[in-house]
Structures are given as structure tokens and as C-alpha cells.
Design a protein around this motif. Structure first.
Motif, PDB file in Angstrom:
ATOM      1  N   TRP A 129      42.954 -34.810 107.342  1.00 22.12           N
ATOM      2  CA  TRP A 129      44.325 -34.359 107.140  1.00 22.12           C
ATOM      3  C   TRP A 129      44.462 -33.171 106.191  1.00 22.12           C
ATOM      4  O   TRP A 129      45.520 -32.544 106.141  1.00 22.12           O
ATOM      5  N   VAL A 130      43.433 -32.877 105.430  1.00 16.97           N
ATOM      6  CA  VAL A 130      43.459 -31.705 104.541  1.00 16.97           C
ATOM      7  C   VAL A 130      42.226 -30.863 104.866  1.00 16.97           C
ATOM      8  O   VAL A 130      41.295 -30.745 104.061  1.00 16.97           O
ATOM      9  N   PRO A 131      42.176 -30.272 106.051  1.00 13.81           N
ATOM     10  CA  PRO A 131      40.953 -29.611 106.515  1.00 13.81           C
ATOM     11  C   PRO A 131      40.562 -28.404 105.684  1.00 13.81           C
ATOM     12  O   PRO A 131      39.388 -28.002 105.688  1.00 13.81           O
ATOM     13  N   GLU A 132      41.506 -27.807 104.941  1.00 13.23           N
ATOM     14  CA  GLU A 132      41.161 -26.612 104.179  1.00 13.23           C
ATOM     15  C   GLU A 132      40.184 -26.889 103.041  1.00 13.23           C
ATOM     16  O   GLU A 132      39.598 -25.953 102.491  1.00 13.23           O
ATOM     17  N   ILE A 133      39.996 -28.164 102.670  1.00 11.28           N
ATOM     18  CA  ILE A 133      39.005 -28.484 101.633  1.00 11.28           C
ATOM     19  C   ILE A 133      37.873 -29.343 102.203  1.00 11.28           C
ATOM     20  O   ILE A 133      37.096 -29.929 101.445  1.00 11.28           O
ATOM     21  N   SER A 134      37.767 -29.410 103.516  1.00 13.54           N
ATOM     22  CA  SER A 134      36.824 -30.345 104.149  1.00 13.54           C
ATOM     23  C   SER A 134      35.361 -30.044 103.842  1.00 13.54           C
ATOM     24  O   SER A 134      34.517 -30.935 103.946  1.00 13.54           O
ATOM     25  N   ASP A 135      35.043 -28.812 103.471  1.00 16.54           N
ATOM     26  CA  ASP A 135      33.643 -28.466 103.210  1.00 16.54           C
ATOM     27  C   ASP A 135      33.221 -28.719 101.768  1.00 16.54           C
ATOM     28  O   ASP A 135      32.064 -28.473 101.408  1.00 16.54           O
ATOM     29  N   LEU A 136      34.132 -29.211 100.951  1.00 16.06           N
ATOM     30  CA  LEU A 136      33.747 -29.559  99.578  1.00 16.06           C
ATOM     31  C   LEU A 136      32.828 -30.777  99.585  1.00 16.06           C
ATOM     32  O   LEU A 136      32.991 -31.690 100.396  1.00 16.06           O
ATOM     33  N   PRO A 137      31.862 -30.833  98.685  1.00 13.61           N
ATOM     34  CA  PRO A 137      31.038 -32.045  98.554  1.00 13.61           C
ATOM     35  C   PRO A 137      31.910 -33.247  98.166  1.00 13.61           C
ATOM     36  O   PRO A 137      32.973 -33.093  97.551  1.00 13.61           O
ATOM     37  N   ASP A 138      31.442 -34.432  98.502  1.00 17.33           N
ATOM     38  CA  ASP A 138      32.211 -35.648  98.217  1.00 17.33           C
ATOM     39  C   ASP A 138      32.621 -35.749  96.754  1.00 17.33           C
ATOM     40  O   ASP A 138      33.731 -36.197  96.437  1.00 17.33           O
ATOM     41  N   LYS A 139      31.734 -35.335  95.853  1.00 13.60           N
ATOM     42  CA  LYS A 139      32.017 -35.539  94.432  1.00 13.60           C
ATOM     43  C   LYS A 139      33.186 -34.697  93.933  1.00 13.60           C
ATOM     44  O   LYS A 139      33.755 -34.989  92.873  1.00 13.60           O
TER      45      LYS A 139
END
Length: 478
Positions: A416-426
Motif C-alpha cells: 500500500w505504500v509502494p514508494e518506500i517498498s525498496d527500503l530494507p525491513d529494518k
């Protein structure tokens, strides 16, 4: 004549069953009274659902040789007109429980009886009427756990009522359902709804069967995981419009438990959530102003803020807190939000932003396909702390740790917030904590393609606790 309202089904429908049992022709009538006689007008998402649900009901009635007659306007006047046109001498319906609705129905029943027309009402919406279960002192239950204990201890579902075999009868003039203008236009914001929902009685029973065929087993643990698509039953909008009744859910679940297909723990946990809806109706019945007034009048002294820009950021999923934004975007796209996330976003509005719970309740009323007149205000007041059996005032959900706990792999936020989807889980649940290299690699530009947090968690929590201290002091001096 059967007057359909919030009971848009043919099976296990007490009013319809009683009418069909008379052995006389049956007229199936729906009157669109939205917002009339002081009743609360439906929100946009509920109107979308109603449009599809009425069409499904109409098709089901036609298969049995009948017609769903649709009128719009004052309920009593429309009933009089159809009685005059058809010669109907009995009108049956299922009860509603809001104060205005009860008053309307009582007036209609009295007028019909005065003119010699048989008028009867039935319970199709609840397991137990809200005036039945009493505490030891004779009052209504104000705490859920003892209410659930009492309900579980005494309730036995009555025998299921069969669907009528024939509904042929008079076919008075009817509006087309499209003439009610329930589907949104200019723009049509509901384009994501169809992929998720199948309004109507068939869709309701398909959902229940699919849930009891497997997902219910993991319900106690997975109901809090928003990224788990079948972690919840998805029955709430079907219940809201009466396409399935709680007694039908109870029977099916208990049968699955007794056959060994569903474990006792899972089955009872699921039924306890059905009971929360029942508890909400007890509160609505006894406190008719539930959607407008604090159940706990002490909260009349709460120093709520007014902040239109913060409210807009919350509504549009632009708070800078990913789990909050994911929930608000899911709501806008699908007309529904996962229950765990509902609590998180409600806590954020009422405690982090210190905005009135009524602002959130009104937004949910407009955007939820399952916007229920009892459950919606009950849940909002529970989270705000002003309701019956409410969450303690000092419980301020931390949206960061809530996201890390219930969306550990980030699947919900990434959807639902794809603009931050490539951030690492942490970093996913607190993007502002990421270093420049991680942000750059994920193409996240805080303040540009994803907002900075509109409020800092620790400061917001301290402000909320300070507001509650002010509330206590004002209460003491009142």
C-alpha cells in the motif's frame, strides 16, 4: 408484504419466512429512505455496496418468480402507496435498533394496525435482542468479557429458516435500482472494490464457507497480521447489510467445531468477534447518541485539537508513518481496512494527533463498506478511551513497533505504500531512521516522494498523556 431494510437475504430471514408461510402472494419491497426522518445517511462506500446488494437480491427474488419492488421517499407514505396499489393486508419486517429507526418503525406499526393492516416485526440482525441479557443488578452489560460469557453460556441458535420456494405475487410499479444513484460517478472512486468484493447473499455464504474450510484454524494468531489476505473472514460488510445473519455464522461455525473440522479455540475466538458486534448493539440500543456523544461524559472535558491539515494527511495516508498510511490507503482503495490497522490508525488520530474521535468515525462511516451504526462508534470510542469497556487512556499505540510486530516482513506496507517498498525491513516502518545511502538506494526522498512524520512519536505521546491529565483535573473541578 415484506419490507426489506438491513436484511438483504432470502434464507433464514424471519420476516420473509413468516410472510411466505401464510400461503398468500408475497410482495417484496425495498424503500430507499437514506437520510430521511432523521436517520443517518449512508456513506459513499456503503452506498456502493447497497447498489450491488440490492441487485443481487433482486436477481434472487426473480429466480423464485417474484419482483423486488423499489421505491424512494418517506417509508410510511411508500408503504401506504404500495398497499393501496396491491391490496396487501399484512406488512412484515425485521427490526432495526437505532433510536430514530425504532421510533420510525413503531410509528409505522401503529399506523398500520390502526387501519386494520397486520404489522409484525422480527429479529434477523442479532443473536439476542439487546434488551435480553442483563447483569446481576438488572442493567445492561457495559463490559465485553462478562457479556460474552453470558452470551456464550445461554445462546443456542434456533433452527434455520428455509428460503421460500416461490415468491410470485403482485408486481407494482418499481424504480430501477440504478435510479437510486448509489454507484459513484464523476469520479468513480470505487474501481478497486470489484476485485475484492462480491456483495449479495451468495457472496456472503461463499466467504463463510471459504473461511471455515481452512483459514479459521489460524485465526487466533493470524487475525492480527494485516498482510495475511485470509487472516480474517471478510464477512463484516455482508453482516452489515444482512446478506448473512449472525445466527447463520454461529450455526456453521459450531457445526464445524462439533465435526472436528475447526478447533474449539479457533471457533470460539471467531465467534467472540461476532459477539463484539452484538455488544456494540447493546450499547447503541441503550445509548442512542453513541455516534455523536461521549459514552463517558468525562471526555466532554477532553482538550481535543482542531487541525485540518493533519486530518487531511491522516485521511489520505500521508502521515509519514508507513503502517498508518498503508491502512488509510487500503481503506480508500478497497472500502475496508484490516482490524489491527483500524486500531492503529484510530489511536494515531485520537492520541498522536489529538483530534476528536468523531472526525475518524465520520471518515470511516463514509469510506467503509462495512460502516455499521453500532460497531463503528463503539470501536472508535473504545480506542479513544471514551467508550464502554474502553482501552485505558495511557494506551498509545506506537505505530513503529506495531508495524514491526504485525507486519514484520513488510508485505502490507509494501503493497500500500509502494514508494518506500525498496527500503530494507529494518527501516521500513521508520524511514526517517534510514541513512542517506539506504534512502538513495531505495529511491526514497523524504519530504518529496514520501512525507516526513507529521508528528514525532515521543512528543505526541507525551502531549496525549498531558491532555488526559488535563481531562482528569477538569473532571475533578467540574
Amino acid at each position: 408484504m415484506v419490507w426489506f431494510r438491513e436484511d438483504l437475504r432470502l434464507s433464514d430471514n424471519p420476516a420473509l419466512h413468516a410472510a411466505a408461510r401464510q400461503g398468500r402472494p408475497v410482495i417484496c419491497l425495498y424503500i430507499h429512505m437514506d437520510g430521511r426522518n432523521g436517520e443517518r445517511a449512508l456513506g459513499g462506500a456503503s452506498r456502493w455496496w447497497l447498489d450491488k446488494s440490492l441487485k443481487a437480491l433482486s436477481r434472487d427474488i426473480e429466480k423464485l418468480g417474484g419482483q423486488l419492488t423499489v421505491r424512494a421517499g418517506d417509508g410510511s407514505a411508500c408503504l401506504d402507496a404500495v398497499i393501496e396499489e396491491t391490496g396487501a393486508n399484512a406488512v412484515y419486517w425485521n427490526r432495526r435498533y437505532g433510536a430514530v429507526e425504532r421510533e420510525t418503525d413503531a410509528t409505522v406499526k401503529s399506523r398500520l394496525k390502526d387501519r386494520g393492516t397486520d404489522a409484525q416485526s422480527f429479529n434477523a440482525r442479532l443473536l439476542v435482542e439487546p434488551w435480553v441479557l442483563k447483569t446481576g443488578s438488572g442493567g445492561f452489560y457495559k463490559v465485553f468479557t462478562p457479556f460474552w460469557k453470558a452470551l456464550r453460556g445461554c445462546y443456542e441458535a434456533p433452527a434455520a429458516l428455509p428460503r421460500p420456494e416461490n415468491l410470485s405475487g403482485p408486481t407494482p410499479d418499481t424504480l430501477g435500482i440504478d435510479e437510486l444513484s448509489l454507484h459513484p460517478k464523476s469520479p468513480d472512486w470505487s474501481t478497486g472494490f470489484d476485485a475484492m468484493w462480491q456483495p449479495g447473499e451468495t457472496g456472503a455464504h461463499d466467504r463463510l464457507k471459504a473461511f471455515l474450510d481452512g483459514p479459521v484454524d489460524a485465526y487466533p494468531s493470524e487475525r492480527d497480521i494485516p498482510g495475511k489476505e485470509d487472516g480474517t473472514s471478510g464477512l463484516s460488510p455482508h453482516l452489515r447489510f444482512g446478506e448473512i445473519g449472525p445466527a447463520q455464522i454461529w450455526r456453521a461455525t459450531r457445526a464445524a467445531m462439533e465435526s472436528g473440522r475447526v478447533s474449539e479455540d479457533s471457533g470460539w475466538k471467531f465467534l467472540s468477534e461476532i459477539a463484539w458486534r452484538e455488544f456494540s448493539y447493546v450499547l447503541l440500543y441503550n445509548r442512542p447518541d453513541f455516534a455523536d456523544a461521549n459514552y463517558n461524559s468525562d471526555f466532554n472535558h477532553m482538550p481535543w485539537r482542531t487541525d485540518k491539515s493533519a486530518l487531511k494527511a491522516w485521511q489520505t495516508g500521508r502521515t509519514g508513518y508507513p503502517i498508518v498510511d498503508a491502512g488509510m490507503r487500503q481503506l480508500w482503495a478497497t472500502g475496508w481496512m484490516h482490524n489491527r490497522v483500524r486500531m492503529i490508525v484510530a489511536s494515531f488520530l485520537t492520541k498522536h494527533l489529538l483530534l476528536h474521535w468523531r472526525d475518524g468515525e465520520a471518515w470511516f462511516w463514509d469510506t467503509l463498506v462495512d460502516a455499521d451504526p453500532a460497531s463503528n462508534p463503539a470501536s472508535w470510542q473504545w480506542t479513544a478511551g471514551s467508550g464502554a469497556d474502553a482501552a485505558p487512556y495511557f494506551r498509545v499505540f506506537n505505530p513503529i513497533t506495531q508495524g514491526e510486530k504485525f507486519d514484520a516482513n513488510g508485505s502490507y506496507v509494501r503493497q500500500w505504500v509502494p514508494e518506500i517498498s525498496d527500503l530494507p525491513d529494518k527501516y521500513l516502518h521508520a524511514p526517517w531512521t534510514a541513512d542517506k545511502q539506504a534512502l538513495s538506494k531505495a529511491n526514497v526522498r523524504l519530504g518529496e516522494n514520501y512525507p516526513e512524520p507529521i508528528v514525532e512519536h515521543k512528543a505526541a505521546r507525551e502531549r496525549a498523556l498531558g491532555a488526559y491529565e488535563t481531562l482528569k483535573s477538569q473532571r475533578a473541578n467540574a
